[in-house]
Design a protein around this motif. Structure first.
Motif, PDB file in Angstrom:
ATOM      1  N   UNK A  88      47.810 -15.219 -22.135  1.00 31.46           N
ATOM      2  CA  UNK A  88      46.526 -14.563 -22.343  1.00 31.46           C
ATOM      3  C   UNK A  88      45.722 -14.505 -21.051  1.00 31.46           C
ATOM      4  N   UNK A  89      45.096 -13.362 -20.787  1.00 30.32           N
ATOM      5  CA  UNK A  89      44.057 -13.246 -19.771  1.00 30.32           C
ATOM      6  C   UNK A  89      42.829 -12.650 -20.432  1.00 30.32           C
ATOM      7  N   UNK A  90      41.680 -13.312 -20.283  1.00 34.62           N
ATOM      8  CA  UNK A  90      40.423 -12.808 -20.836  1.00 34.62           C
ATOM      9  C   UNK A  90      39.615 -12.161 -19.725  1.00 34.62           C
ATOM     10  N   UNK A  91      39.165 -10.944 -19.953  1.00 36.95           N
ATOM     11  CA  UNK A  91      38.264 -10.250 -19.038  1.00 36.95           C
ATOM     12  C   UNK A  91      36.931 -10.040 -19.754  1.00 36.95           C
ATOM     13  N   UNK A  92      35.848 -10.493 -19.120  1.00 41.46           N
ATOM     14  CA  UNK A  92      34.527 -10.431 -19.757  1.00 41.46           C
ATOM     15  C   UNK A  92      33.593  -9.560 -18.906  1.00 41.46           C
ATOM     16  N   UNK A  93      33.628  -8.239 -19.091  1.00 41.64           N
ATOM     17  CA  UNK A  93      32.743  -7.380 -18.302  1.00 41.64           C
ATOM     18  C   UNK A  93      31.301  -7.435 -18.812  1.00 41.64           C
ATOM     19  N   UNK A  94      30.387  -7.223 -17.870  1.00 44.83           N
ATOM     20  CA  UNK A  94      29.000  -7.010 -18.243  1.00 44.83           C
ATOM     21  C   UNK A  94      28.835  -5.573 -18.716  1.00 44.83           C
ATOM     22  N   UNK A  95      27.627  -5.033 -18.610  1.00 48.59           N
ATOM     23  CA  UNK A  95      27.393  -3.648 -19.012  1.00 48.59           C
ATOM     24  C   UNK A  95      28.208  -2.721 -18.112  1.00 48.59           C
ATOM     25  N   UNK A  96      28.959  -1.823 -18.743  1.00 45.42           N
ATOM     26  CA  UNK A  96      29.837  -0.913 -18.008  1.00 45.42           C
ATOM     27  C   UNK A  96      29.158   0.451 -17.887  1.00 45.42           C
ATOM     28  N   UNK A  97      29.189   1.019 -16.683  1.00 43.69           N
ATOM     29  CA  UNK A  97      28.648   2.363 -16.511  1.00 43.69           C
ATOM     30  C   UNK A  97      29.737   3.273 -15.968  1.00 43.69           C
ATOM     31  N   UNK A  98      29.597   4.556 -16.276  1.00 44.63           N
ATOM     32  CA  UNK A  98      30.576   5.545 -15.844  1.00 44.63           C
ATOM     33  C   UNK A  98      30.538   6.741 -16.772  1.00 44.63           C
TER      34      UNK A  98
END
Length: 210
Positions: A88-98
């Motif tokens: 397992x790899x956990x990725x925890x992004x903040x607010x994403x813009x695009x």
């Protein structure tokens, strides 16, 4: 319901991007907890080697915040001791813009509609945001797939600049070409206000989870 392991036949990596910001056809429980459990079990049966799970910055067990609580419980399903899961790899992004993201679009729409923007403030402070570009989130996923040493680890993903909400509002207002100020509202009042906006709008400017 359960996911057929045949759907993952031949896959070596599973990337889970499922997430909702408001409950309509699906609940937070279904999207952020049950879906993770079903993907975990199907991946284990199919022999998938890696599971990249994209969750959210600030996920925590707190029944008062159903969105963050459901995200935290989904993470916990992948971290249970002895669970039959891929690496397992956990990725925890903040607010994403695009392109297609609603953060800047909703801010711009609000600025065009009124000279003030309701902003939650707690303990005398506005929220601090550190938005990240969607391209950078995608690149982080690719890097984790390429690097086996990322297995068993978690990463918070944020952009290089940190703003309090009024600062971000000011930047967007300059681009839109209209003045706008943040109207401070206590968090306890902001949540029911956001709930009202959710009920009356198809694409609300702000939701309780946000």
């Amino acid at each position: 319901g359960p996911i057929e392991s045949e759907l993952l036949a031949g896959c070596s990596v599973l990337v889970n991007l499922v997430g909702i910001k408001r409950e309509r056809e699906q609940t937070f429980e279904q999207a952020h907890v049950e879906m993770v459990r079903n993907l975990r079990d199907a991946a284990a049966r199919a022999g998938v080697a890696r599971f990249i799970h994209v969750t959210v910055a600030g996920a925590r067990r707190d029944p008062k915040f159903a969105y963050l609580d459901s995200k935290a419980r989904g993470e916990a399903l992948l971290l249970e001791p002895g669970a039959e899961v891929p690496a397992i790899t956990l990725l925890r992004p903040g607010i994403i813009h695009g392109p297609g993201a609603d953060l800047l679009r909703n801010l711009a729409d609000s600025i065009r509609a009124a000279p003030w923007f309701p902003a939650p403030r707690e303990a005398g402070r506005f929220a601090t945001l550190q938005p990240i570009a969607v391209e950078d989130v995608a690149l982080a996923i690719v890097r984790c797939i390429e690097r086996p040493q990322s297995a068993g680890r978690s990463y918070d993903l944020v952009g290089p600049e940190s703003f309090e909400l009024p600062e971000l509002l000011e930047r967007v207002a300059k681009v839109v070409g209209r003045p706008c100020r943040a109207l401070a509202i206590p968090l306890g009042l902001m949540r029911p206000l956001a709930g009202l906006v959710e009920r009356i709008g198809h694409d609300p400017l702000i939701t309780r989870s946000q």
